[in-house]
Design an enzyme around this catalytic site. Sequence first.
Site, mmCIF file in Angstrom:
data_model
loop_
_atom_site.group_PDB
_atom_site.id
_atom_site.type_symbol
_atom_site.label_atom_id
_atom_site.label_comp_id
_atom_site.label_asym_id
_atom_site.label_seq_id
_atom_site.Cartn_x
_atom_site.Cartn_y
_atom_site.Cartn_z
ATOM 1 N N GLY A 119 7.138 -4.572 -0.369
ATOM 2 C CA GLY A 119 6.407 -5.462 -1.264
ATOM 3 C C GLY A 119 5.228 -6.116 -0.556
ATOM 4 O O GLY A 119 4.670 -5.584 0.408
ATOM 5 N N SER A 120 4.870 -7.323 -1.007
ATOM 6 C CA SER A 120 3.589 -7.924 -0.622
ATOM 7 C C SER A 120 3.489 -8.388 0.825
ATOM 8 O O SER A 120 2.399 -8.752 1.271
ATOM 9 C CB SER A 120 3.278 -9.098 -1.551
ATOM 10 O OG SER A 120 2.975 -8.619 -2.839
ATOM 11 N N THR A 121 4.573 -8.415 1.581
ATOM 12 C CA THR A 121 4.423 -8.709 3.011
ATOM 13 C C THR A 121 3.559 -7.634 3.675
ATOM 14 O O THR A 121 2.950 -7.882 4.716
ATOM 15 C CB THR A 121 5.792 -8.779 3.711
ATOM 16 O OG1 THR A 121 6.539 -7.593 3.422
ATOM 17 C CG2 THR A 121 6.578 -10.000 3.245
ATOM 18 N N MET A 122 3.484 -6.448 3.034
ATOM 19 C CA MET A 122 2.670 -5.363 3.590
ATOM 20 C C MET A 122 1.184 -5.666 3.491
ATOM 21 O O MET A 122 0.358 -5.034 4.173
ATOM 22 C CB MET A 122 3.010 -4.064 2.855
ATOM 23 C CG MET A 122 2.802 -2.814 3.669
ATOM 24 S SD MET A 122 3.915 -2.784 5.092
ATOM 25 C CE MET A 122 3.050 -1.602 6.120
ATOM 26 N N LYS A 123 0.822 -6.638 2.655
ATOM 27 C CA LYS A 123 -0.591 -7.009 2.533
ATOM 28 C C LYS A 123 -1.145 -7.558 3.857
ATOM 29 O O LYS A 123 -2.351 -7.496 4.101
ATOM 30 C CB LYS A 123 -0.763 -8.032 1.417
ATOM 31 C CG LYS A 123 -0.566 -7.437 0.024
ATOM 32 C CD LYS A 123 -0.515 -8.502 -1.062
ATOM 33 C CE LYS A 123 -0.239 -7.855 -2.415
ATOM 34 N NZ LYS A 123 0.080 -8.827 -3.468
#
Length: 697
Positions: A306-310
Amino acid sequence: MKKRVTVKPSKIVLILISILLCLAIARLLQVAIFSKIDGINLKEFASTRNTVTKTLYAKRGTIYDSSGDALAVSVNSYTLIAYLEKSRTVDENNPQHVVDKEGTAKALAPILNMEESEILKYLNKEAYQVEFGSKGKNLTEITKKKIDDLELPGIDFIESTQRYYKMGSFASYLIGYAKTNDEGQIKGELGLESYYNEELSGTNGSITYQKDAYGYMLPNRPYYETDAKSGSDIYLTIDSNIQLIVENAMNDLKDNFNFDFGVFSIMDADTGAIVASSTYPSFNPNDLNTLTNYLNPLISYTYEPGSTMKIFSWASAIEEGIYNADELYDSGSIEVTDVTISDFNKVGWGKITFDEGFAKSSNVAASMLGLKLGKEKLLYYYDKFGFGKKTGITLSNESTGTCFFTYPSEIATSSFGQGGITITPIQMLQALTSITNDGVMLKPYVIDKVTDASGKTTYISSKQEVGQVMKKETAEKMKELMYKANYDGLTTVWQPKTVSLSMKTGTAQIPNPKGGYLTGKYDQIYSMAGFFPSENPKYIVYVAVKQIEGTQGDVGRMTTKALDEIAAYANLTNNSETKESKIITLENYISSNMENTKEKLLNSGLNVITLGTGKYVINQYPLKNINVVEKEKIFLVSNKDDYIMPDLTNWSISDVKIFANLTNIHLNIEGNGYVKTQSIEVGAPLTKDSELNVTLE
C-alpha cells in the site's frame, strides 16, 4: 563268573562321528588361520561383546539479549516413573515399588494437574515400570522437589536436558525453539535456534568402556574418553525493555480486536540492528502446542504494502531528477489506459503540489510519478532499495517478495504499493535505513556477538552498508516530506505525545485468490513506516496489521502509546516537538523529606512508590535529569528498610526488576507481559532472604 559282553559299534555311527570331528577340526583351523569368518571380524566381535560407547552430549549455548539477560537456556528436566514390580522390594521396611496405589495417585494428582483416576490407570497396568504421559514429562527441578518431598515408595525420575525459554513467547519467532530428540540431543528447529544450531550445539564427546553382564563399567579396566565441547553463546541486538513495550502493545491490540496477523518492529536507525520485533500470531516455545505457523511474519510474510511504498516512488522520482515539488496537478482521479485510478476520497483536493500530494497520500500523484519514471526506471530503483530480493538477515525462511509489472496500469498501481509488488516487513525496514543514513542503505541484523565456551568473542557484529542508493539531498527531502505527512497531513492519530515521528501510512487492499481484491469491511492491511525523533532519528519503526476488526486509528493509537514509552525509556523526549506538560524532568531527591517529595511528585502526575517508612529519601529511580512521562512509576527508598510487599498486579517486568533491585530481594519471573500473580502476599514484610516469584501474562 559273568560272561563278558562285547559291544560292536555301528559302522554308520563311526562314520558320522568321524565326519563331525573332521568338521570341528577344520572350523578350528579356519578360526586360527583366518581373521574373518562368515563376514565377521572375530577380533572386533570379541572386543565389542562387552564394550560399550556412550555419547557425552555437549552443553548447548545460551541465547542472551543485548544486556546479557538469558533468554534461552538448557536446563535439567525429569520424566516421572513408577516401579510396579513387587520383586523389586527385598526389605518390606524399605519398599522399592508402589505399595499404596490410591494414596500415590491422590498425592501426585495436584502436582501433575491430573485426575486421580487417570493416574490410577497407569499404576494398575501389568508392567515393571510405567510413565505418566505428557504431564509426567519435562518436569522442572521445583516440581521434582515437590514430588521427592512426598517420599512415595516406587516413584523415581529419569533425568534429561531440555531447552527452556525464560520469557515464554517473548520474541519467539526470532529466537525460535529447540527440541530434545530421542537420542538426548537438543536440536534447533526454528528461528535463531535453527539458523545457529551448529554453533549452539558444540561438539559431542564419547566414553568407551568394558561393561559387566548388567551393563555397568568394569572396575580397573581401561576406558577411553573424549570430552564434549560446549556450544557457543549468542548475544542478540534485542533490547528487552523495548521488546516488552512492543510485545505489550501487540498483546493489547490483540485483546481488543481480532486480526489475521501483525508486525511491530523497531530498528536502530544508525546501525540496522533489530532492537525489538513483536509478531502475531506468536507462540510459547515452552509449549509447542501453541505453535500454529512455522513462518515468521517479519521475514516470511509477503503482501502488497500500500501507500508506504510512496516513500520509495517519490524518492525514485527525486533521485532521477524528474520531481518538481511545486508543480501543480489535478488530484481526484486519473485515467491510465482503460483503468481509472482515484485518490482514497475519490474527489481529491483540487489542484495541489506533489509535496502536498505526498502529505495527503495521493494515488494520482504517485501514478503520475511512476509513469514519468517508466517501467525500467521504477524497477531499477525498487531493486536498489532491496525489494524483490532477500536482505540476508540471519534468520531461516526469508522470502523475496515480488517486483514485477509491465502494463501502464501496473506501473501506476505499483507506485502506490498495489498490483505488481509484494514485500516483507524486513525489506521495508532495510529500505528505510537509506532515509536515516544520508542515502546509504544498511543491512539489518539481529546478532550482536558470539562467544565460545571459554568466553572468547568469536564474532562481533558491525554496521554493514549495502550501498549508496540515493543522494544525501534526496534523503533529506524525504525526511521533510515524511515529517509533513504526519504533522501537515490528514490525521493526528499517528502523532506521539512526547516525541516527533516522521512517517507514511498505508492502507492496502488484499488480493482475492479468485481475482481482483477482497471487498469486506475489514479486508485491508494498515501499516506505518517511519522514524523518530524526526530531527535526529534514533529508531526506525514499521507496523503492519492485516484484517483488523477496527480502524487505522486503532492501530495508530496502539503504536503512538508504545513509541511514547520507548521515547521515555531511551530518554528521547526532550526535543522541540515534545509537549512539555506531559514530561517531567526528575531532580535529585536524595536526602530530601520523604513526605514532601512524595507529595510534589504526585502533584506532577507521577505514580510514586515509596519503600520503607523512614523520614528521608536515600535512593531513587529513575535518577536525576531523566525525563519521564506522566503516570510513570517513580521509586523512592527511605532510610528505614522495613519494606512491605505492594500489589504488583499489572506491573511491567521492568518495574518489577527495579523493585526487586531496590529492596534487595531475589526475583524469579515466568512469562512475559504484565504481572498476573505474585508469591508474596500484599502487605507482607520483606527481608534480604525473601524470594519473589511472579507470573506475567
